[in-house]
Design an enzyme around this catalytic site. Structure first.
Site, PDB file in Angstrom:
ATOM      1  CD  GLU A 185      10.598  16.757  58.293  1.00 41.71           C
ATOM      2  OE1 GLU A 185       9.577  17.364  57.980  1.00 41.71           O
ATOM      3  OE2 GLU A 185      11.140  15.910  57.532  1.00 41.71           O
TER       4      GLU A 185
ATOM      5  CG  ASP B 199      14.164  16.329  54.817  1.00 42.08           C
ATOM      6  OD1 ASP B 199      13.393  17.124  55.358  1.00 42.08           O
ATOM      7  OD2 ASP B 199      13.999  15.887  53.662  1.00 42.08           O
TER       8      ASP B 199
HETATM    9  C1  GLC Z   1      10.764  17.563  54.628  1.00 43.99           C
HETATM   10  C2  GLC Z   1      10.954  19.048  54.471  1.00 43.99           C
HETATM   11  C3  GLC Z   1      10.112  19.537  53.341  1.00 43.99           C
HETATM   12  C4  GLC Z   1      10.521  18.817  52.082  1.00 43.99           C
HETATM   13  C5  GLC Z   1      10.495  17.294  52.259  1.00 43.99           C
HETATM   14  C6  GLC Z   1      11.206  16.592  51.151  1.00 43.99           C
HETATM   15  O1  GLC Z   1       9.477  17.234  55.001  1.00 43.99           O
HETATM   16  O2  GLC Z   1      10.659  19.705  55.660  1.00 43.99           O
HETATM   17  O3  GLC Z   1      10.227  20.927  53.169  1.00 43.99           O
HETATM   18  O4  GLC Z   1       9.664  19.183  51.024  1.00 43.99           O
HETATM   19  O5  GLC Z   1      11.129  16.902  53.456  1.00 43.99           O
HETATM   20  O6  GLC Z   1      12.601  16.671  51.310  1.00 43.99           O
END
Ligand code: GLC
Length: 650
Positions: free
Chosen positions: A326, A284
């Site tokens: 991500e 993440d």
């Molecule tokens: C990523 C997740 C999102 C979250 C963020 C903080 O972007 O997809 O949903 O709010 O990380 O962890």
């Protein structure tokens, strides 16, 4: 540390202390370690070379890797070898995924185990379970504020139940994807609690400052992620009377990877997930993991070094687990998460094709393909051996983060074009069929992203409200076209739960104070399983969308050329409303064409004669019919929002 040679004896020392059998039992692992050792050392040195305890921490790194390997179940080691034997197992056309919140989808892990047949029915064999580790209710960010990385939150069940689900999935030929929230912890995590209580060891796990001096310097260059619900990047902690860096919500404390203890602990958490049997680990928010004052604190070179180090460590100890970064950032920056220079294809195995996803929505609103095509120069740079997560919707908002030049290249004004898209999807634009909402509007920069379920953005919610049967069927057509575009593009298609049934926005979040401040919850539905039964009733929206999606996945699985082998060529834009790409592998050639316009579109047959030998007959997998390729002044006719999956017949 002068050279690698002076540190190599460490490896021998750890191997013999841990009883590694170099010659027989642990031979494959030892070879992987010896092969990867040099990279591991240099990457570690790049980050922690100046640390006074460098050698101590490097030894700890080796120990963590060996321990992870030793703790790995035999069945998972066997799975590793099988995957390594196949080579890039994750590029295959046979994979199709779905992302879901366990509680909102079916309550808990125990029930999920009984729902595996549902995925089989649909054709999904890869599950992304949204965060299920302990996270404080009301301050959870959908589970992305983790208070215990190793304890399944009781809302979902237990670790034992998670293991049972995973085992059953593997037995049925399915794959599991989970998240590691690498950038931050919940302020309720043990480390944060100890930091609050004044323990300097744990304060060093975070970015904590006595006054605003350094935070103010950071703030000058750092953008805001949630400007409406969490403005600024620092939060005052009254417990320890200090300012804490909180890039996301105020309850998400950013971890300080300058401290090698943090890397050690988080790497061990990564291995913990690997040894639960995770096939793909979603890292993440990796763009944020390294911070330097005077920069945006996003996509910094050391963030990449950390990821490469993690990849190298995983590749040695638990190589069956692939990594997904991500990084929802600018197109050129996304590409870097696949690795660059000697680390090309040696960083993250996957990234989200966020640029293409947003551009699909751009095409749907504007009815034109030009901006999307301008972006392909960047998108096609993805190295062989890596892959995209392709998707139309996920749990997050849709950001219009592609570059201005891509819009300008088509003669449009970027500001006006983005304003149109935002108005279109929030329903403000006159006669827009969409029912979404703006997310995280920033009045200072004029930026905003878009929330809303796939079906509502495609006009279904409004159509149902108005009881307009023409609009209903057009929305269904749009949904299937959008899905098809992502499913055949190349990459692992990741459906978002509820979209397979055409579910519209769920506004129940407005009654929950822990969620009402975040309108992304409108597209995170609570599934009503009686409603799901409607998929079996011919004529219902649920039936049309479900069966359509099911068919698309069946077609995908039949066609090896749809695997992601850097085998996509975009067709020339003979018709501004039609996007088309050719996917080929060996003899197999498949033209996928999509009409993003609301009118019937004509595509000259010449479009099919520009790549290699001109085909004379095409078989359309979608309509199950043959098409004879006509003369250049004749046309393939595509109905509004129609599409075709045309395989060349020899
Ligand atoms: C990523 C997740 C999102 C979250 C963020 C903080 O972007 O997809 O949903 O709010 O990380 O962890």
């Amino acid at each position: 540390m002068d050279s690698i040679r002076s540190i190599a004896p460490l490896l021998e020392e750890v191997f013999s202390a841990k009883g590694i059998d170099l010659k027989k039992r642990d031979k494959e692992f030892s070879i992987r370690f010896i092969e990867g050792y040099e990279s591991l050392f240099y990457l570690f040195e790049e980050i922690y070379g100046g640390h006074h305890d460098f050698e101590v921490f490097f030894k700890k790194l080796i120990e963590s890797i060996v321990d992870a390997y030793l703790e790995r179940e035999n069945s998972l080691r066997k799975r590793d070898s099988e995957k390594l034997g196949k080579g890039n197992w994750f590029l295959s056309n046979e994979l199709a995924g779905m992302s879901l919140y366990v509680d909102r989808f079916c309550g808990n892990l125990k029930t999920l185990k009984t729902k595996l047949s549902y995925f089989e029915e649909l054709g999904v064999n890869f599950l992304h379970l949204m965060p299920i580790f302990e996270s404080p209710e009301g301050e959870s960010d959908g589970g992305y504020a983790v208070s215990d990385f190793r304890k399944v939150d009781k809302r979902f069940g237990t670790l034992a139940e998670l293991k049972q689900v995973r085992k059953k999935m593997h037995k049925q030929g399915m794959y599991l994807m989970l998240d590691i929230v690498l950038n931050h912890t919940s302020h309720r995590h043990e480390w944060a609690e100890k930091a609050k209580a004044g323990d300097p060891f744990y304060q060093d796990f975070f970015y904590i400052y006595e006054n605003r001096w350094i935070p103010n310097q950071f703030e000058t260059e750092m953008p805001e992620i949630f400007p409406e619900s969490a403005p600024g990047n620092f939060t005052w902690s009254p417990e320890c009377n200090q300012w804490v860096m909180t890039v996301f919500h105020s309850y998400q404390w950013d971890l300080n990877y300058r401290n090698p203890w943090v890397l050690k602990e988080m790497l061990e958490n990564i291995f913990f997930y690997a040894n639960l049997g995770v096939d793909l680990l979603r890292i993440d928010a990796p763009a944020f993991i390294w911070k330097e004052s005077g920069t945006s604190c996003q996509n910094l070179p050391k963030a990449h070094t950390l990821l490469r180090l993690i990849k190298q460590a995983v590749q040695i100890a638990t190589p069956g687990m692939a990594l997904l970064g991500e990084a929802i950032v600018a197109p050129k920056e996304i590409m870097k998460y696949f690795g660059t220079e000697q680390y090309t294809a040696r960083e993250c195995d996957f990234a989200y094709n966020a640029t293409q996803m947003a551009l699909q929505w751009d095409m749907l609103a504007s009815g034109e393909t030009k901006v999307m095509l301008a972006a392909q120069n960047d998108i096609l740079q993805k190295p062989f051996g890596t892959s995209w997560i392709t998707y139309t919707r996920c749990h997050d908002d849709i950001g219009l983060g592609y570059d201005d030049w891509m819009i300008k290249a088509t003669g449009k004004d970027p500001y006006l074009h983005r304003s149109f898209l935002k108005d279109y999807y929030s329903g403000k634009f006159p006669h827009s069929p969409a029912k979404g909402a703006l997310f995280s509007s920033n009045p200072k920069t004029g930026d905003a992203r878009i929330s809303g379920s796939m079906a509502s953005l495609c006009g279904l919610e409004k159509a149902l409200e108005e009881g307009n049967s023409f609009m209903i069927s057009q929305s269904v057509q749009k949904i299937l076209m959008m899905q098809a575009h992502a499913i055949f593009l190349g990459g692992l298609p990741m459906l978002f739960y509820g979209d397979e049934l055409g579910l519209t926005n769920d506004y129940s979040y407005l009654h929950d104070p822990g969620k009402s401040y975040d309108n992304r919850w409108m597209h995170r539905p609570i599934i009503n399983w009686e409603g799901v039964e409607k998929r079996k009733e011919p004529g219902t929206v649920e039936n049309k969308v479900f069966e359509g999606t099911q068919r698309l996945l069946q077609i995908r699985k039949k066609l090896p050329a749809i695997g992601d082998y850097k085998n996509i060529v975009w067709m020339s834009p003979h018709n501004i409303h039609v996007a088309g790409y050719l996917r080929s592998l060996g003899e197999q050639r498949i033209y996928c064409v999509f009409n993003f316009g609301s009118e019937t579109a004509l595509l000259t047959w010449y479009a099919f004669k520009e790549q290699g030998v001109a085909p004379s007959v095409l078989y359309d997998h979608w309509t199950d019919s043959r098409q004879y390729v006509g003369l250049d002044n004749e046309y393939l006719v595509l109905e509004p929002y129609g599409f075709r999956i045309l395989e060349v017949v020899y």
